[in-house]
Design an enzyme around this catalytic site. Structure first.
Site, PDB file in Angstrom:
ATOM      1  CD  GLU A 224      10.377   5.165  31.157  1.00  0.00           C
ATOM      2  OE1 GLU A 224      11.126   6.158  31.043  1.00  0.00           O
ATOM      3  OE2 GLU A 224       9.169   5.183  30.833  1.00  0.00           O
TER       4      GLU A 224
ATOM      5  CD  GLU B 297       5.063  11.482  27.316  1.00  0.00           C
ATOM      6  OE1 GLU B 297       5.549  11.832  28.407  1.00  0.00           O
ATOM      7  OE2 GLU B 297       5.334  10.402  26.760  1.00  0.00           O
TER       8      GLU B 297
ATOM      9  CG  ASP C 150      10.428   7.239  25.921  1.00  0.00           C
ATOM     10  OD1 ASP C 150      11.403   7.799  26.424  1.00  0.00           O
ATOM     11  OD2 ASP C 150       9.324   7.139  26.484  1.00  0.00           O
TER      12      ASP C 150
HETATM   13  O1  GCW Z   1       9.924   7.893  28.879  1.00  0.00           O
HETATM   14  C1  GCW Z   1       8.760   8.627  28.975  1.00  0.00           C
HETATM   15  C2  GCW Z   1       8.301   8.325  30.334  1.00  0.00           C
HETATM   16  C3  GCW Z   1       7.563   9.448  31.007  1.00  0.00           C
HETATM   17  C4  GCW Z   1       8.411  10.688  30.870  1.00  0.00           C
HETATM   18  C5  GCW Z   1       8.590  11.009  29.398  1.00  0.00           C
HETATM   19  C6  GCW Z   1       9.490  12.201  29.145  1.00  0.00           C
HETATM   20  C7  GCW Z   1       8.762  12.454  32.438  1.00  0.00           C
HETATM   21  O2  GCW Z   1       7.524   7.151  30.314  1.00  0.00           O
HETATM   22  O3  GCW Z   1       7.358   9.081  32.331  1.00  0.00           O
HETATM   23  O4  GCW Z   1       7.901  11.795  31.576  1.00  0.00           O
HETATM   24  O5  GCW Z   1       9.179   9.927  28.745  1.00  0.00           O
HETATM   25  O6  GCW Z   1      10.653  11.983  28.829  1.00  0.00           O
HETATM   26  O7  GCW Z   1       9.048  13.314  29.252  1.00  0.00           O
END
Ligand code: GCW
Length: 674
Positions: A389, A282, A361
């Protein structure tokens, strides 16, 4: 002190005659005065017994040479005796009653501290103390919280206020820091990463003179409760801090830079455990830029940290976040596995790969990550998220321990026996000693720490589960309720019902059959079925007029085959795949009959109506607790349940309308669909 004490609130009175009969603490440990953990154990016992049972415990530093002298009932009342015993495992304790006295024996001071908090729990639950006989050793060495706190005070995916570690690019150390450490240690947490894995701006400077004194101060508070401090690192630090023109892990200059940095940082912070790194993910920098592997990157840091016993935790959350939605071959679910499996066995012993519980995720339902059990020669740690989240952001109730239990119990077939995720992260499967569990933390500076009062059950529960993974989700829930709200039966039964119904309810009214996502992009709260469908993030549901789901079978992306047998064959075959994961693995017609006997479309309608009914029932049961819970807490929770009721309807109606419009198939029960 505006904030609350949660499960360590010693102002709540208990009825425990045996606790009232105790009048002194006897510490049979040499040099105990120099040991902050023992001192804190004593302090904790004194405050807890005084506050809850009204007994004032005096301290006798060294009474008698052998345990017998202490244990024989004494004219001036009974004692709690703290003593070291050789031959016990690290961090283990034995808590037992003996003729009216109570003994906590351990091999080290952490064990004494954990035994102390266990005893306090027993008092809070009004259990008999005389008959106690609890022998406990933590199942896994690393029991960690990962805070995604930024130095400006914001928290990435934080749902309970701002950071209590950072404010305006400064580090905060105050009473709350200590209470945080007490709460975490009381449930067995022994490691904490203080800053977000996305390390930018001021956070890059945490490993420099600008912050080291303050980090040390913070780490000393942690140390007094047996918690090691970790930091997240910016992989490109040599460029951003050191003005080097690369961060290539094989460059001598870069290696030298890290060796010097580690020498300084570990030298200044004796209680530093090591570092957590999100690299090549990312947008974060990493070894890929230089054509190097993750092993090259992780090992370079590991070598620099090794002289100080430092640990490098390297995350496996690596995928292409610039995908084209038209591309059906690239599969985000595969990427963690594909990126790391070829490097199994290449990592140093002080590297741990941290693997999210699922391949996507933190969705409400995902299969277990295939790297868990795929890797056999590499230290592994499981990463879960108690920050909600994707599971209601601490506005909806979602007790996650039942989900974590399922993950821990999953058989990987990496061996014939002792092959579950629990076995792997406990080090049993592959004989590893650097392993454990980490949770993305759900706390902030709200008075109740977690936004939703009942979200504290996830914090409490994660700690207890990582210490004693054999506990059931129900046992942990009951314990949390009683240590937090007391021993009233109606309160216990009602809160049990709420906690245990919450994850299934949330799953029912949100995304069906393992498909996930369908959330509002970016903030991830609330329904948006196509929100991510045409995006670059690799998170698609592929719904059309005929059906829905991602083909990850051998005919599709092949992801199902990344598991060991028999898991691979089960997931690969739509006839055998469990219903709750069907759309994760297969593209399925709406008219397909599930193993439950329902069609896919009817399941979608039914589960969404049922999910809302479940929330209505939860809210109704909750209301009966008015007057039985602390007023403030009741009002806060009542507000959240109102929102959850409304919001569950929004989910139901948007999802049902979407699939009705796509498929044109009516609900066989004739309910209102828009
Ligand atoms: O779940 C996603 C999130 C990001 C996060 C990323 C990760 C810290 O939306 O905000 O970044 O995973 O786990 O690195």
């Amino acid at each position: 002190m505006g904030y609350e004490q949660l499960w360590l609130d010693y102002t709540r009175k208990v009825s425990c005659k045996e606790a009232e009969g105790i009048s002194y603490i006897c510490v049979k440990i040499q040099d105990a005065k120099q040991d902050a953990l023992i001192a804190n154990s004593v302090k904790e016992l004194q405050e807890a017994f005084l506050g809850m049972a009204g007994s004032r415990l005096t301290l006798r530093q060294e009474c008698g040479q052998d345990a017998g002298a202490v244990q024989a009932g004494n004219a001036d009342g009974h004692s709690i005796c703290l003593a070291f015993r050789e031959g016990m495992k690290a961090e283990a304790y034995h808590l037992f009653g003996e003729k009216g006295d109570i003994v906590i024996e351990a091999s080290d001071s952490r064990g004494i501290l954990y035994g102390t908090f266990d005893l306090i729990r027993q008092v809070q639950m009004e259990n008999s103390l005389h008959t106690l006989d609890r022998f406990k050793a933590p199942a896994m060495p690393m029991r960690m919280l990962n805070h995604w706190d930024n130095m400006d005070g914001s928290i990435e995916r934080g749902y309970s206020g701002e950071s209590f570690f950072f404010e305006k690019n400064e580090i905060i150390v105050n009473d709350r820091t200590r209470d945080y450490a007490r709460l975490a240690a009381s449930v067995g947490i022994n490691a904490v990463v203080i800053n977000n894995v996305n390390v930018k701006d001021a956070a890059t400077w945490l490993i420099t003179d600008r912050y080291l004194d303050k980090v040390r101060e913070l780490s000393e508070v942690f140390a007094e409760y047996g918690i090691r401090l970790y930091m997240s690192l910016n992989y490109a630090a040599p460029m951003e801090l050191g003005q080097l023109d690369s961060a290539d892990p094989l460059s001598d200059e870069v290696r030298d830079w890290w060796h010097k940095r580690m020498e300084t940082v570990f030298g200044r912070i004796p209680n530093l455990g090591g570092f957590l790194i999100k690299a090549d993910s990312e947008g974060r920098p990493g070894p890929f830029t230089y054509g190097r592997t993750h092993a090259d990157g992780a090992n370079m840091l590991a070598d620099a940290a090794a002289p100080y016993g430092g640990i490098i935790i390297w995350r496996c959350f690596v995928y292409n976040c610039m995908q084209d939605w038209r591309d059906y071959r690239t599969d985000r679910a595969r990427s963690g596995y594909d990126n790391f499996i070829g490097q199994d066995g290449m990592f140093r012993d002080n590297v741990i790969l941290q693997i999210k519980n699922g391949p996507m995720d933190f969705q409400v339902r995902e299969p277990v990550h295939p790297l868990l059990g795929g890797l056999t020669k590499t230290n592994q740690m499981l990463e879960v998220q108690i920050a909600q989240e994707y599971t209601g952001q601490q506005r909806h109730l979602c007790y996650l321990i039942p989900m974590f239990k399922q993950i821990l119990q999953f058989r990987t077939y990496a061996r014939e026996e002792e092959d579950t995720v629990m076995d792997i992260v406990s080090g049993r499967t592959f004989g590893q000693h650097n392993c454990g569990m980490a949770a993305v933390a759900n706390t902030g500076n709200d008075d109740n720490w977690t936004g939703h009062d009942m979200a504290a059950a996830n914090w409490y529960g994660f700690g207890r589960l990582s210490f004693e993974p054999e506990l059931s989700a129900e046992e942990i829930a009951r314990e949390w309720i009683r240590v937090t709200y007391g021993n009233d039966e109606q309160v216990e039964e009602t809160l049990m019902f709420l906690l245990m119904s919450s994850w299934p309810a949330y799953e029912s009214y949100t995304s069906p059959l393992g498909i996930g996502w369908m959330v509002t992009p970016d903030n991830h709260y609330g329904p948006s079925v196509d929100g991510y469908e045409y995006s670059r993030w690799g998170t698609y549901h592929r719904a059309d007029h005929w059906g829905i789901g991602v083909d990850r079978s051998h005919e599709g992306t092949g992801y199902a085959l990344l598991y060991r047998e028999p898991n691979a064959s089960v997931y690969d075959d739509r006839e055998k795949c469990p219903d709750e994961l069907l759309l994760f693995f297969h593209h399925i017609p709406y008219t397909w009959k599930l193993r439950s006997g329902k069609t896919v479309i009817q399941h979608i309608y039914d589960s969404h109506f049922e999910g809302v009914e479940a929330v209505d029932e939860m809210a109704e049961q909750f209301e009966k607790l008015q007057g039985k819970l602390p007023d403030k807490a009741y009002r806060r929770m009542a507000g959240r349940f109102m929102e959850q009721k409304e919001h569950a309807r929004e989910w139901r109606d948007q999802i049902n309308a979407y699939f009705y419009r796509k498929s044109g198939i009516i609900d066989e029960k004739g309910r209102k669909i828009y």
